[in-house]
Design a protein around this motif. Structure first.
Motif, PDB file in Angstrom:
ATOM      1  N   TRP A  39      88.787  59.221  36.465  1.00 20.96           N
ATOM      2  CA  TRP A  39      88.104  59.080  35.178  1.00 20.96           C
ATOM      3  C   TRP A  39      88.841  59.909  34.143  1.00 20.96           C
ATOM      4  N   GLY A  40      89.023  59.354  32.972  1.00 18.60           N
ATOM      5  CA  GLY A  40      89.634  60.075  31.866  1.00 18.60           C
ATOM      6  C   GLY A  40      88.683  60.102  30.691  1.00 18.60           C
ATOM      7  N   GLY A  41      88.559  61.250  30.060  1.00 18.72           N
ATOM      8  CA  GLY A  41      87.655  61.342  28.919  1.00 18.72           C
ATOM      9  C   GLY A  41      87.625  62.741  28.345  1.00 18.72           C
ATOM     10  N   VAL A  42      86.680  62.931  27.452  1.00 18.37           N
ATOM     11  CA  VAL A  42      86.505  64.212  26.776  1.00 18.37           C
ATOM     12  C   VAL A  42      85.424  65.017  27.489  1.00 18.37           C
ATOM     13  N   PRO A  43      85.709  66.241  27.874  1.00 21.71           N
ATOM     14  CA  PRO A  43      84.663  67.074  28.463  1.00 21.71           C
ATOM     15  C   PRO A  43      83.499  67.262  27.482  1.00 21.71           C
ATOM     16  N   MET A  44      82.290  67.191  27.987  1.00 19.53           N
ATOM     17  CA  MET A  44      81.122  67.408  27.135  1.00 19.53           C
ATOM     18  C   MET A  44      81.138  68.790  26.506  1.00 19.53           C
ATOM     19  N   SER A  45      81.783  69.753  27.149  1.00 22.45           N
ATOM     20  CA  SER A  45      81.861  71.095  26.559  1.00 22.45           C
ATOM     21  C   SER A  45      82.592  71.048  25.212  1.00 22.45           C
ATOM     22  N   ARG A  46      83.596  70.179  25.066  1.00 19.99           N
ATOM     23  CA  ARG A  46      84.297  70.040  23.783  1.00 19.99           C
ATOM     24  C   ARG A  46      83.403  69.372  22.742  1.00 19.99           C
ATOM     25  N   ILE A  47      82.646  68.388  23.181  1.00 17.96           N
ATOM     26  CA  ILE A  47      81.707  67.726  22.270  1.00 17.96           C
ATOM     27  C   ILE A  47      80.677  68.741  21.780  1.00 17.96           C
ATOM     28  N   PHE A  52      86.304  57.352  28.834  1.00 16.96           N
ATOM     29  CA  PHE A  52      86.755  56.128  28.184  1.00 16.96           C
ATOM     30  C   PHE A  52      87.864  55.450  28.971  1.00 16.96           C
ATOM     31  N   ASP A  53      88.329  56.080  30.057  1.00 15.36           N
ATOM     32  CA  ASP A  53      89.343  55.496  30.937  1.00 15.36           C
ATOM     33  C   ASP A  53      88.862  55.524  32.378  1.00 15.36           C
ATOM     34  N   MET A  54      89.324  54.551  33.142  1.00 22.10           N
ATOM     35  CA  MET A  54      89.055  54.501  34.583  1.00 22.10           C
ATOM     36  C   MET A  54      90.335  54.027  35.266  1.00 22.10           C
ATOM     37  N   ASN A  55      90.809  54.822  36.211  1.00 24.21           N
ATOM     38  CA  ASN A  55      92.024  54.504  36.957  1.00 24.21           C
ATOM     39  C   ASN A  55      93.209  54.217  36.038  1.00 24.21           C
ATOM     40  N   GLY A  56      93.368  55.043  34.996  1.00 20.38           N
ATOM     41  CA  GLY A  56      94.520  54.977  34.117  1.00 20.38           C
ATOM     42  C   GLY A  56      94.499  53.889  33.068  1.00 20.38           C
ATOM     43  N   ALA A  57      93.399  53.186  32.932  1.00 18.94           N
ATOM     44  CA  ALA A  57      93.281  52.104  31.942  1.00 18.94           C
ATOM     45  C   ALA A  57      91.975  52.270  31.171  1.00 18.94           C
ATOM     46  N   PRO A  58      91.898  51.682  29.972  1.00 16.10           N
ATOM     47  CA  PRO A  58      90.626  51.757  29.249  1.00 16.10           C
ATOM     48  C   PRO A  58      89.477  51.211  30.096  1.00 16.10           C
ATOM     49  N   HIS A  98      82.084  48.563  33.850  1.00 20.87           N
ATOM     50  CA  HIS A  98      81.985  49.976  34.234  1.00 20.87           C
ATOM     51  C   HIS A  98      81.547  50.879  33.083  1.00 20.87           C
ATOM     52  N   GLY A  99      81.156  50.283  31.934  1.00 18.59           N
ATOM     53  CA  GLY A  99      80.538  51.090  30.898  1.00 18.59           C
ATOM     54  C   GLY A  99      81.211  51.155  29.559  1.00 18.59           C
ATOM     55  N   ALA A 100      82.237  50.341  29.300  1.00 19.03           N
ATOM     56  CA  ALA A 100      82.939  50.404  28.011  1.00 19.03           C
ATOM     57  C   ALA A 100      81.963  50.238  26.855  1.00 19.03           C
ATOM     58  N   PRO A 101      82.184  50.954  25.801  1.00 20.23           N
ATOM     59  CA  PRO A 101      83.387  51.715  25.482  1.00 20.23           C
ATOM     60  C   PRO A 101      83.387  53.142  26.031  1.00 20.23           C
TER      61      PRO A 101
END
Length: 184
Positions: free
Chosen positions: A68-76, A121-127, A132-135
């Protein structure tokens, strides 16, 4: 392989956003915060993505591994600065619950601050794909899959989940028994 549970959102707004590759998507974050924001996917990506390979546990008894690729909630949370009175955040989905109405779920500030809690916002290196939940979907690795809201429309920081819908903390909790004991 990770199963895709749930029905895709059917709202006209979601369909329009999906048809345009989510270019017009804006994540709305508000409630008990110092800085309410609306963020595009590009703005979320610019916050610095992290990746993690984790095992997904579904309450239905299956599991699957994905990156999974994304922004940590701690940054949000650093950006919006929740007020001291906020004890939880409610994640609202473009999707519907099985009995109708908007799907939603909440998480404690402690869960949100966990190092592996992501807005993915990413799964297995792709958007992220629509099934699976986009966006954007939530990943909270110390919880079962039903707590990881997909198709996120907005986030609201609240003083108490008692003020949200039927007051049990989420769609599943409001419609059948899914208590805090359902964590991993």
């Amino acid at each position: 392989f990770v199963w895709a549970n749930g029905r895709l959102p059917t709202s006209d707004l979601y369909k329009e956003l999906a048809a345009n590759g989510f270019k017009d998507y804006r994540l709305k974050i508000g409630g008990l915060v110092e800085n309410s924001v609306e963020l595009s996917l590009d703005e979320l990506r610019a916050m610095g993505a992290t990746t993690q390979i984790t095992l997904h546990h579904c309450i239905q008894g299956w599991s699957g591994i994905a990156e999974w690729g994304g922004v940590p909630m701690s940054r949000i949370m650093a950006l919006v600065q929740p007020r001291a009175s906020a004890t939880a955040a409610v994640f609202y989905s473009f999707g519907e619950g099985p009995e109708g109405g908007q799907f939603y779920d909440s998480h404690s500030m402690e869960n949100l601050a966990h190092a592996q809690t992501l807005l993915a916002f990413d799964m297995n290196g792709a958007p992220l794909g629509e099934p699976h939940g986009a966006p954007l979907r939530l990943r909270v690795e110390n919880q079962l899959g039903f707590k990881m809201v997909k198709w996120i429309e907005s986030i609201e920081f609240v003083e108490s989940v008692k003020s949200v819908h039927q007051g049990e903390g989420g769609y599943k909790e409001d419609h059948e028994y899914f208590g805090e004991l359902a964590n991993i």
